[in-house]
Design an enzyme around this catalytic site. Sequence first.
Site, PDB file in Angstrom:
ATOM      1  N   LYS A   1       0.825  -1.213   0.000  1.00 41.20           N
ATOM      2  CA  LYS A   1       0.000   0.000   0.000  1.00 41.20           C
ATOM      3  C   LYS A   1       0.868   1.277   0.000  1.00 41.20           C
ATOM      4  O   LYS A   1       2.074   1.224   0.293  1.00 41.20           O
ATOM      5  CB  LYS A   1      -0.934  -0.036   1.215  1.00 41.20           C
TER       6      LYS A   1
ATOM      7  N   TYR B   1     -12.433  -2.397  -3.839  1.00 40.87           N
ATOM      8  CA  TYR B   1     -12.857  -2.604  -2.446  1.00 40.87           C
ATOM      9  C   TYR B   1     -14.383  -2.613  -2.304  1.00 40.87           C
ATOM     10  O   TYR B   1     -14.885  -2.387  -1.205  1.00 40.87           O
ATOM     11  CB  TYR B   1     -12.268  -1.513  -1.566  1.00 40.87           C
TER      12      TYR B   1
ATOM     13  N   ASN C   1      -1.905   0.148   6.931  1.00 39.58           N
ATOM     14  CA  ASN C   1      -1.371  -1.121   7.442  1.00 39.58           C
ATOM     15  C   ASN C   1      -0.500  -1.851   6.422  1.00 39.58           C
ATOM     16  O   ASN C   1      -0.324  -3.064   6.490  1.00 39.58           O
ATOM     17  CB  ASN C   1      -2.509  -1.994   7.981  1.00 39.58           C
TER      18      ASN C   1
ATOM     19  N   HIS D   1      -2.091  -5.400   1.509  1.00 40.65           N
ATOM     20  CA  HIS D   1      -3.375  -6.082   1.284  1.00 40.65           C
ATOM     21  C   HIS D   1      -3.072  -7.511   0.878  1.00 40.65           C
ATOM     22  O   HIS D   1      -2.082  -7.769   0.185  1.00 40.65           O
ATOM     23  CB  HIS D   1      -4.154  -5.400   0.138  1.00 40.65           C
TER      24      HIS D   1
ATOM     25  N   GLU E   1      -9.257 -10.705  -7.789  1.00 40.41           N
ATOM     26  CA  GLU E   1      -8.323  -9.593  -7.554  1.00 40.41           C
ATOM     27  C   GLU E   1      -7.114  -9.654  -8.496  1.00 40.41           C
ATOM     28  O   GLU E   1      -6.617  -8.616  -8.932  1.00 40.41           O
ATOM     29  CB  GLU E   1      -7.878  -9.608  -6.086  1.00 40.41           C
TER      30      GLU E   1
HETATM   31  N1  UDP Z   1      -9.819  -0.645   7.401  1.00 37.02           N
HETATM   32  C1  UDP Z   1      -9.921   0.576   8.033  1.00 37.02           C
HETATM   33  N2  UDP Z   1     -10.638   0.662   9.201  1.00 37.02           N
HETATM   34  C2  UDP Z   1     -11.248  -0.413   9.760  1.00 37.02           C
HETATM   35  C3  UDP Z   1     -11.138  -1.649   9.116  1.00 37.02           C
HETATM   36  C4  UDP Z   1     -10.414  -1.746   7.937  1.00 37.02           C
HETATM   37  O1  UDP Z   1      -9.381   1.561   7.558  1.00 37.02           O
HETATM   38  O2  UDP Z   1     -11.873  -0.282  10.824  1.00 37.02           O
HETATM   39  C5  UDP Z   1      -9.054  -0.752   6.151  1.00 37.02           C
HETATM   40  C6  UDP Z   1      -7.712  -1.413   6.351  1.00 37.02           C
HETATM   41  O3  UDP Z   1      -6.757  -0.743   5.563  1.00 37.02           O
HETATM   42  C7  UDP Z   1      -7.954  -2.820   5.823  1.00 37.02           C
HETATM   43  C8  UDP Z   1      -8.961  -2.564   4.704  1.00 37.02           C
HETATM   44  O4  UDP Z   1      -9.785  -1.523   5.208  1.00 37.02           O
HETATM   45  O5  UDP Z   1      -6.758  -3.404   5.376  1.00 37.02           O
HETATM   46  C9  UDP Z   1      -9.839  -3.732   4.338  1.00 37.02           C
HETATM   47  O6  UDP Z   1     -10.444  -4.221   5.525  1.00 37.02           O
HETATM   48  P1  UDP Z   1     -10.505  -5.785   5.817  1.00 37.02           P
HETATM   49  O7  UDP Z   1     -11.432  -5.979   6.959  1.00 37.02           O
HETATM   50  O8  UDP Z   1     -10.790  -6.530   4.554  1.00 37.02           O
HETATM   51  O9  UDP Z   1      -9.017  -6.084   6.339  1.00 37.02           O
HETATM   52  P2  UDP Z   1      -7.819  -6.910   5.674  1.00 37.02           P
HETATM   53  O10 UDP Z   1      -8.431  -8.018   4.842  1.00 37.02           O
HETATM   54  O11 UDP Z   1      -7.026  -5.939   4.841  1.00 37.02           O
HETATM   55  O12 UDP Z   1      -7.033  -7.430   6.832  1.00 37.02           O
HETATM   56 MG    MG Z   2      -9.902  -7.982   3.410  1.00 39.24          MG
END
Ligand code: UDP
Ligand code: MG
Length: 136
Positions: free
Chosen positions: A12, A52, A115, A118, A129
């Site tokens: 990212k 997304y 974070n 992805h 994807e």
């Molecule tokens: N995210 C965020 N706030 C939240 C939860 C998720 O900004 O409370 C963002 C974070 O960058 C995350 C992405 O949304 O990586 C997608 O969320 P997901 O639950 O799919 O998490 P991941 O699969 O990336 O662990």
């Molecule tokens: Mg996810």
Amino acid sequence: MSKIEQTLSIIKPDAVERNLVDEIKNIFIKNNLKIKEIKKIQISKDEASEFYKVHQSKPFYNDLCAYLSSGPIVAMVLEGENAVLFNRKLMGATNPKEADENTIRKLYGISIDKNSVHGSDSVDNAKKEIEFFFKN
Ligand code: UDP
Ligand code: MG
């Protein structure tokens, strides 16, 4: 049971910006995930919103799409045994504060939104994807 899978990984904007691409690639390579495809690109907010769209009802959706399109990212196809779940394990929990020691998000993540990486969460989503980033 082990099976060879492919998964999509994205480095990212926060991690690209901090020059962490080689370090993150090395974590995959050291863990026997092959980088089959790789490209550095910047996507539009519309493209991020499409990518997304499973999160479109979430309160963080708009910020998430703005963020993913805010700077260059590195998209990769990783291949290896149980690559989808194994990559999720290497990444660590969504919130870096909750991620296990030595996971990518624990090492490099700044916050739940920044974070660093992805990773696809299922074989079906990985196919979609990968197609999204690497269709010819
Ligand atoms: N995210 C965020 N706030 C939240 C939860 C998720 O900004 O409370 C963002 C974070 O960058 C995350 C992405 O949304 O990586 C997608 O969320 P997901 O639950 O799919 O998490 P991941 O699969 O990336 O662990
Ligand atoms: Mg996810």
